[in-house]
Design a protein around this motif. Structure first.
Motif, mmCIF file in Angstrom:
data_model
loop_
_atom_site.group_PDB
_atom_site.id
_atom_site.type_symbol
_atom_site.label_atom_id
_atom_site.label_comp_id
_atom_site.label_asym_id
_atom_site.label_seq_id
_atom_site.Cartn_x
_atom_site.Cartn_y
_atom_site.Cartn_z
ATOM 1 N N LEU A 49 32.402 -22.047 -11.833
ATOM 2 C CA LEU A 49 33.684 -21.393 -11.579
ATOM 3 C C LEU A 49 33.485 -20.211 -10.646
ATOM 4 O O LEU A 49 32.636 -19.347 -10.905
ATOM 5 N N GLY A 50 34.273 -20.151 -9.578
ATOM 6 C CA GLY A 50 34.109 -19.071 -8.611
ATOM 7 C C GLY A 50 35.410 -18.370 -8.286
ATOM 8 O O GLY A 50 36.453 -19.015 -8.123
ATOM 9 N N THR A 51 35.338 -17.047 -8.200
ATOM 10 C CA THR A 51 36.522 -16.268 -7.823
ATOM 11 C C THR A 51 36.124 -15.123 -6.908
ATOM 12 O O THR A 51 35.014 -14.578 -7.026
ATOM 13 N N SER A 52 37.019 -14.745 -6.031
ATOM 14 C CA SER A 52 36.862 -13.466 -5.342
ATOM 15 C C SER A 52 37.556 -12.404 -6.192
ATOM 16 O O SER A 52 38.124 -12.711 -7.242
ATOM 17 N N THR A 53 37.443 -11.156 -5.757
ATOM 18 C CA THR A 53 38.053 -10.051 -6.503
ATOM 19 C C THR A 53 39.061 -9.340 -5.608
ATOM 20 O O THR A 53 38.780 -9.080 -4.432
ATOM 21 N N TRP A 54 40.232 -9.062 -6.160
ATOM 22 C CA TRP A 54 41.326 -8.467 -5.386
ATOM 23 C C TRP A 54 41.945 -7.326 -6.167
ATOM 24 O O TRP A 54 41.644 -7.141 -7.356
ATOM 25 N N GLY A 55 42.855 -6.620 -5.488
ATOM 26 C CA GLY A 55 43.540 -5.506 -6.141
ATOM 27 C C GLY A 55 42.501 -4.478 -6.534
ATOM 28 O O GLY A 55 41.678 -4.073 -5.733
ATOM 29 N N ASN A 56 42.494 -4.152 -7.790
ATOM 30 C CA ASN A 56 41.527 -3.172 -8.273
ATOM 31 C C ASN A 56 40.629 -3.836 -9.314
ATOM 32 O O ASN A 56 40.677 -3.499 -10.484
ATOM 33 N N GLY A 57 39.848 -4.801 -8.861
ATOM 34 C CA GLY A 57 38.931 -5.480 -9.759
ATOM 35 C C GLY A 57 39.537 -6.680 -10.456
ATOM 36 O O GLY A 57 39.065 -7.079 -11.524
ATOM 37 N N ASP A 95 33.150 0.504 -7.785
ATOM 38 C CA ASP A 95 33.435 0.461 -9.229
ATOM 39 C C ASP A 95 33.995 -0.869 -9.698
ATOM 40 O O ASP A 95 34.195 -1.059 -10.902
ATOM 41 N N THR A 96 34.278 -1.751 -8.771
ATOM 42 C CA THR A 96 34.908 -3.026 -9.162
ATOM 43 C C THR A 96 34.250 -4.213 -8.476
ATOM 44 O O THR A 96 34.866 -5.266 -8.337
ATOM 45 N N PHE A 97 32.990 -4.045 -8.054
ATOM 46 C CA PHE A 97 32.349 -5.119 -7.286
ATOM 47 C C PHE A 97 32.347 -6.435 -8.084
ATOM 48 O O PHE A 97 31.781 -6.502 -9.182
ATOM 49 N N CYS A 98 32.986 -7.428 -7.539
ATOM 50 C CA CYS A 98 33.034 -8.770 -8.153
ATOM 51 C C CYS A 98 33.515 -8.748 -9.603
ATOM 52 O O CYS A 98 33.133 -9.612 -10.407
ATOM 53 N N SER A 99 34.367 -7.786 -9.933
ATOM 54 C CA SER A 99 34.823 -7.693 -11.328
ATOM 55 C C SER A 99 35.619 -8.917 -11.776
ATOM 56 O O SER A 99 35.741 -9.179 -12.976
ATOM 57 N N GLY A 140 18.653 -5.053 -5.645
ATOM 58 C CA GLY A 140 18.903 -5.093 -4.206
ATOM 59 C C GLY A 140 20.367 -4.968 -3.839
ATOM 60 O O GLY A 140 20.710 -4.972 -2.664
ATOM 61 N N TYR A 141 21.208 -4.877 -4.850
ATOM 62 C CA TYR A 141 22.633 -4.654 -4.587
ATOM 63 C C TYR A 141 22.899 -3.147 -4.604
ATOM 64 O O TYR A 141 22.068 -2.362 -5.058
ATOM 65 N N ASN A 142 24.079 -2.760 -4.142
ATOM 66 C CA ASN A 142 24.392 -1.345 -4.033
ATOM 67 C C ASN A 142 25.831 -1.083 -4.494
ATOM 68 O O ASN A 142 26.747 -1.015 -3.694
ATOM 69 N N PHE A 143 25.986 -1.038 -5.815
ATOM 70 C CA PHE A 143 27.305 -0.713 -6.378
ATOM 71 C C PHE A 143 27.084 0.042 -7.683
ATOM 72 O O PHE A 143 25.969 0.059 -8.224
ATOM 73 N N ASP A 144 28.126 0.667 -8.197
ATOM 74 C CA ASP A 144 27.988 1.471 -9.421
ATOM 75 C C ASP A 144 28.384 0.699 -10.674
ATOM 76 O O ASP A 144 27.685 0.722 -11.673
ATOM 77 N N HIS A 145 29.539 0.056 -10.640
ATOM 78 C CA HIS A 145 30.051 -0.634 -11.825
ATOM 79 C C HIS A 145 30.651 -1.982 -11.435
ATOM 80 O O HIS A 145 31.171 -2.142 -10.333
ATOM 81 N N SER A 146 30.576 -2.890 -12.380
ATOM 82 C CA SER A 146 31.244 -4.171 -12.215
ATOM 83 C C SER A 146 31.522 -4.732 -13.594
ATOM 84 O O SER A 146 30.640 -4.690 -14.464
ATOM 85 N N ALA A 147 32.710 -5.275 -13.783
ATOM 86 C CA ALA A 147 33.002 -5.952 -15.050
ATOM 87 C C ALA A 147 32.171 -7.228 -15.187
ATOM 88 O O ALA A 147 32.132 -7.831 -16.258
ATOM 89 N N ALA A 148 31.499 -7.620 -14.110
ATOM 90 C CA ALA A 148 30.671 -8.832 -14.139
ATOM 91 C C ALA A 148 29.283 -8.570 -14.692
ATOM 92 O O ALA A 148 28.455 -9.486 -14.743
ATOM 93 N N LYS A 149 29.024 -7.333 -15.108
ATOM 94 C CA LYS A 149 27.677 -6.984 -15.573
ATOM 95 C C LYS A 149 27.770 -5.930 -16.676
ATOM 96 O O LYS A 149 28.426 -4.912 -16.500
ATOM 97 N N PRO A 150 27.097 -6.168 -17.812
ATOM 98 C CA PRO A 150 27.033 -5.111 -18.825
ATOM 99 C C PRO A 150 26.384 -3.872 -18.202
ATOM 100 O O PRO A 150 25.478 -3.996 -17.368
#
Ligand SMILES: Cc1cc2nc3c(=O)[nH]c(=O)nc-3n(C[C@H](O)[C@H](O)[C@H](O)COP(=O)(O)O)c2cc1C
Length: 168
Positions: A52-60, A95-99, A123-133
Motif C-alpha cells: 500500500l502506497g500513499t503520498s502525504t498532503w496538507g499537514n501530514g 514534522d510530517t515527513f511521509c506521515s 540518512g534521512y533528514n527530518f524531525d518527526h513522522s507519524a510513519a515512525k515511532p
C-alpha cells in the motif's frame, strides 16, 4: 513468493510511478497494480500480500483518494494477510515527513494483518513522522523523498523490495 497486489493513491503521479517501479522489481504486472481512486476495497481479497502506497498532503495527511478505500479496507477481515507500506513525501516538511504512511499503519493495525518490511531511516533528514515511532530507527515501511533526493530512490527501492522478497 506470495500473491502480491499493489494499491496506491497519488495526486501528481509520483506514488503511481513508484508503485509501478516496485511492481517491476517484484515481478508484479500492471494488472495487479491499482489506483485506490477507482478500485473497490474488496479487490484486496485476491491477494496475500498487499503493498500500500500513499503520498502525504496538507499537514501530514493521506493522499485524498485513500479515504474511501481505507474505510472499506478497515471493515474487512485481513487476518492471514501481510501488508507492506511505502510513501512519497518531502523531508523539508520536517514534522510530517511521509506521515500518511503512519495513518495507513494506525488505521490498519487492528485488522489482523501482519505488517512486514519496516525500513530504516538512516540518512534521512527530518524531525518527526507519524510513519515512525519517535525513538525508532525504522519506519513502518519505505519512505521516499523524490522531491529533494530522487537520486536516492532507486537504491532505497532495491533495498526494500529485496527485504520483501526475503519476508514474503
Ligand atoms: C501542498 C503540499 C503539501 C504537502 N505536504 C506534505 C507533508 O505534510 N509531508 C510530506 O512528507 N510531504 C508533503 N508534500 C509533498 C508530497 O507528498 C510529494 O510531493 C509527493 O511526492 C507527491 O506524490 P503524489 O504525486 O504521488 O501525490 C506536500 C506537497 C504539497 C504540494
Amino acid at each position: 513468493m506470495k500473491k502480491i497486489g499493489i494499491f496506491y493513491g497519488s495526486a501528481t503521479g509520483t506514488t503511481e510511478k513508484t508503485a509501478r517501479r516496485i511492481g517491476s522489481l517484484l515481478g508484479v504486472g500492471d494488472d495487479h497494480i491499482f489506483n485506490v481512486a477507482n478500485t473497490a476495497p474488496s479487490k484486496s481479497g485476491d491477494y496475500e500480500l498487499l503493498i500500500l502506497g500513499t503520498s502525504t498532503w496538507g499537514n501530514g495527511n493521506l493522499e485524498d483518494d485513500w479515504y474511501d478505500f481505507l474505510a472499506g479496507l478497515e471493515e474487512l477481515d485481513l487476518r492471514g494477510k501481510e501488508i507492506a507500506l511505502f510513501g512519497c513525501g518531502d523531508e523539508t516538511m520536517r514534522d510530517t515527513f511521509c506521515s500518511g504512511v503512519g495513518e495507513l499503519y494506525n488505521r490498519l493495525v487492528n485488522t489482523g494483518a501482519q505488517f512486514i518490511a519496516p525500513y530504516d531511516t538512516i540518512g534521512y533528514n527530518f524531525d518527526h513522522s507519524a510513519a515512525k515511532p519517535e525513538d525508532a530507527l525504522e519506519a513502518y515501511g519505505l519512505l521516499l523523498d523524490d522531491v529533494n533526493h530522487p537520486e536516492l530512490t532507486e537504491t532505497r527501492l532495491r533495498g526494500w523490495t529485496n527485504l520483501i522478497k526475503q519476508q514474503a
